[in-house]
Design a protein around this motif. Sequence first.
Motif, PDB file in Angstrom:
ATOM      1  N   ALA A 197       0.727  -1.237   0.100  1.00 50.42           N
ATOM      2  CA  ALA A 197      -0.175   0.137  -0.033  1.00 50.42           C
ATOM      3  C   ALA A 197       0.786   1.214  -0.048  1.00 50.42           C
ATOM      4  CB  ALA A 197      -0.976   0.155   1.229  1.00 50.42           C
ATOM      5  N   THR A 198       0.549   2.221  -0.845  1.00 51.99           N
ATOM      6  CA  THR A 198       1.429   3.407  -0.968  1.00 51.99           C
ATOM      7  C   THR A 198       0.374   4.646  -0.638  1.00 51.99           C
ATOM      8  OG1 THR A 198       1.103   3.603  -3.181  1.00 51.99           O
ATOM      9  CG2 THR A 198       2.718   2.197  -2.719  1.00 51.99           C
ATOM     10  N   LEU A 199       1.145   5.823  -0.486  1.00 50.80           N
ATOM     11  CA  LEU A 199       0.673   7.208  -0.128  1.00 50.80           C
ATOM     12  C   LEU A 199      -0.230   7.502  -1.464  1.00 50.80           C
ATOM     13  CD1 LEU A 199       3.466   9.042   1.613  1.00 50.80           C
ATOM     14  CD2 LEU A 199       1.307   8.426   2.521  1.00 50.80           C
ATOM     15  N   GLY A 200       0.110   6.931  -2.665  1.00 50.63           N
ATOM     16  CA  GLY A 200      -0.604   7.292  -3.848  1.00 50.63           C
ATOM     17  C   GLY A 200      -2.152   6.898  -4.025  1.00 50.63           C
ATOM     18  N   ASP A 201      -2.114   5.888  -2.996  1.00 51.16           N
ATOM     19  CA  ASP A 201      -3.654   5.273  -2.948  1.00 51.16           C
ATOM     20  C   ASP A 201      -4.488   6.423  -2.366  1.00 51.16           C
ATOM     21  OD1 ASP A 201      -3.033   2.919  -4.131  1.00 51.16           O
ATOM     22  OD2 ASP A 201      -2.460   2.085  -2.357  1.00 51.16           O
ATOM     23  N   ALA A 202      -3.901   7.309  -1.355  1.00 50.95           N
ATOM     24  CA  ALA A 202      -4.764   8.284  -0.616  1.00 50.95           C
ATOM     25  C   ALA A 202      -4.367   9.878  -1.150  1.00 50.95           C
ATOM     26  CB  ALA A 202      -4.232   8.269   0.882  1.00 50.95           C
ATOM     27  N   HIS A 203      -3.792   9.907  -2.431  1.00 44.47           N
ATOM     28  CA  HIS A 203      -3.351  11.182  -2.968  1.00 44.47           C
ATOM     29  C   HIS A 203      -4.508  11.664  -3.571  1.00 44.47           C
ATOM     30  CE1 HIS A 203      -1.114  14.367  -5.291  1.00 44.47           C
ATOM     31  NE2 HIS A 203      -0.459  14.173  -4.118  1.00 44.47           N
ATOM     32  N   TRP A 204      -4.547  13.145  -3.611  1.00 42.99           N
ATOM     33  CA  TRP A 204      -5.744  13.832  -4.279  1.00 42.99           C
ATOM     34  C   TRP A 204      -5.816  13.375  -6.015  1.00 42.99           C
ATOM     35  CZ3 TRP A 204      -4.681  16.670  -8.558  1.00 42.99           C
ATOM     36  CH2 TRP A 204      -3.613  17.299  -8.576  1.00 42.99           C
ATOM     37  N   HIS A 205      -4.618  13.031  -6.607  1.00 43.26           N
ATOM     38  CA  HIS A 205      -4.707  12.605  -7.973  1.00 43.26           C
ATOM     39  C   HIS A 205      -5.388  11.302  -8.049  1.00 43.26           C
ATOM     40  CE1 HIS A 205      -2.787  10.803 -11.346  1.00 43.26           C
ATOM     41  NE2 HIS A 205      -2.546  12.125 -11.863  1.00 43.26           N
ATOM     42  N   MET A 206      -5.498  10.382  -7.155  1.00 47.15           N
ATOM     43  CA  MET A 206      -6.352   9.204  -7.376  1.00 47.15           C
ATOM     44  C   MET A 206      -7.659   9.725  -7.204  1.00 47.15           C
ATOM     45  SD  MET A 206      -6.151   6.049  -7.511  1.00 47.15           S
ATOM     46  CE  MET A 206      -4.681   5.603  -7.128  1.00 47.15           C
ATOM     47  N   SER A 207      -8.159  10.712  -6.466  1.00 47.94           N
ATOM     48  CA  SER A 207      -9.530  11.281  -6.514  1.00 47.94           C
ATOM     49  C   SER A 207      -9.926  11.606  -7.692  1.00 47.94           C
ATOM     50  CB  SER A 207      -9.847  12.281  -5.483  1.00 47.94           C
ATOM     51  OG  SER A 207      -9.542  11.603  -4.117  1.00 47.94           O
ATOM     52  N   GLY A 208      -8.964  12.544  -8.231  1.00 51.15           N
ATOM     53  CA  GLY A 208      -9.244  12.908 -10.002  1.00 51.15           C
ATOM     54  C   GLY A 208      -9.374  11.789 -10.826  1.00 51.15           C
ATOM     55  N   GLU A 209      -8.235  10.923 -10.760  1.00 50.79           N
ATOM     56  CA  GLU A 209      -8.598   9.474 -11.701  1.00 50.79           C
ATOM     57  C   GLU A 209      -9.995   8.934 -11.727  1.00 50.79           C
ATOM     58  OE1 GLU A 209      -5.647   6.387 -11.558  1.00 50.79           O
ATOM     59  OE2 GLU A 209      -3.962   8.010 -12.034  1.00 50.79           O
ATOM     60  N   VAL A 210     -10.447   8.707 -10.182  1.00 52.65           N
ATOM     61  CA  VAL A 210     -11.942   7.988 -10.210  1.00 52.65           C
ATOM     62  C   VAL A 210     -12.889   9.091 -10.740  1.00 52.65           C
ATOM     63  CG1 VAL A 210     -12.469   8.971  -7.914  1.00 52.65           C
ATOM     64  CG2 VAL A 210     -13.452   6.493  -8.843  1.00 52.65           C
ATOM     65  N   VAL A 211     -12.839  10.276 -10.643  1.00 55.28           N
ATOM     66  CA  VAL A 211     -13.653  11.346 -11.556  1.00 55.28           C
ATOM     67  C   VAL A 211     -13.702  10.984 -12.931  1.00 55.28           C
ATOM     68  CG1 VAL A 211     -14.510  13.423 -11.950  1.00 55.28           C
ATOM     69  CG2 VAL A 211     -13.717  12.853  -9.431  1.00 55.28           C
ATOM     70  N   LEU A 212     -12.321  10.760 -13.517  1.00 58.22           N
ATOM     71  CA  LEU A 212     -12.270  10.633 -14.852  1.00 58.22           C
ATOM     72  C   LEU A 212     -12.819   9.210 -15.392  1.00 58.22           C
ATOM     73  CD1 LEU A 212     -10.750  11.305 -17.565  1.00 58.22           C
ATOM     74  CD2 LEU A 212      -8.546  10.339 -16.382  1.00 58.22           C
ATOM     75  N   MET A 213     -12.490   8.341 -14.637  1.00 57.20           N
ATOM     76  CA  MET A 213     -13.068   6.866 -15.027  1.00 57.20           C
ATOM     77  C   MET A 213     -14.692   7.076 -14.890  1.00 57.20           C
ATOM     78  SD  MET A 213     -10.866   4.527 -12.560  1.00 57.20           S
ATOM     79  CE  MET A 213      -8.971   4.531 -12.772  1.00 57.20           C
TER      80      MET A 213
END
Length: 313
Positions: free
Chosen positions: A227-243
């Motif tokens: 598990a990494t910090l990338g999983d909780a980063h705001w960029h991940m929130s943006g990716e799910v919006v994109l998907m």
Amino acid sequence: MMRTKLSWPSVAGVALLLVAPAVVYPVLVMKVLCFALFACAFNLLLGFTGLLSFGHAAFLGTAAYLTGHALKVWEVPTLVGLILGTVGAAALGWVIGSLAIRRQGIYFAMVTLALAQLVFFVLMQAPFTHGDDGLQGVPRGTLFGIDLTNDYALYYLVVALFVGAFWLIRRTIDSPFGQILKAIRENEPRVVSLGYDVARYKLIAFVLSAALAGLAGATKTLVFNFATLGDAHWHMSGEVVLMTLLGGMGTVFGPVVGAALIVTLQNELAVVAGSLVTVIMGAIFVVCVLAFRRGIVGEGIALYRRMIGEKVG
């Protein structure tokens, strides 16, 4: 008693998943399923309740770390680790949701983003997350005597979790509760005038969405052993919006298509484009939004309805 009818796309999709490892690398499909579940959970909130959250990565990341820590340090059974991650995300969803639903529109989105960033910094400073190094070496363990270190055994567990969660989302959407969520999305003041406790319905939807996002994060940790910090980063929130937007917001299968497309493109472009992946993905998103305003699945449904209408006419 209400029953959710099986549709031919659902049956075909399950059949395709069962035979997919014969032609596709199973770890790639498992990654797609994890993000597809994440996107479906987000779509339950945005597409069917009308609540735009910019902080859903907080639930994905929190569950990922909880499951990873439970499996590696506490050495709990795999199933218990998955449950802990999901329940932890649901509890966090209740806390964040209780605060966020007091506001509407862009203010709701900003509150979720701010609280998610708070969670991110807590995870970054917490000793058990190991900071930028991430939580590595998470064991997969066994489930009912089946060794999950085997990619194919784990694959069918991930498929079972995804199908079960997808069924729950579909059931929720088709239920009277789901109809109220759609009504809130379309005309919240009217729902209030009918006597419904809108805040309670929003909170339940938020917690359910957070729990399912947490299940996606817990499963992702199991697949990749870290598990990494990338999983909780705001960029991940943006990716799910994109998907969600790319596949079709407010459609049942749209998030699945969007997640599959994004993950596959990221995997393929990483080999040939390197650091330009983000730029290319942004360009693809712009083109798709301009060409498919309802998303890929949404446009397909609209086209099908027009064809049916022409035939009937």
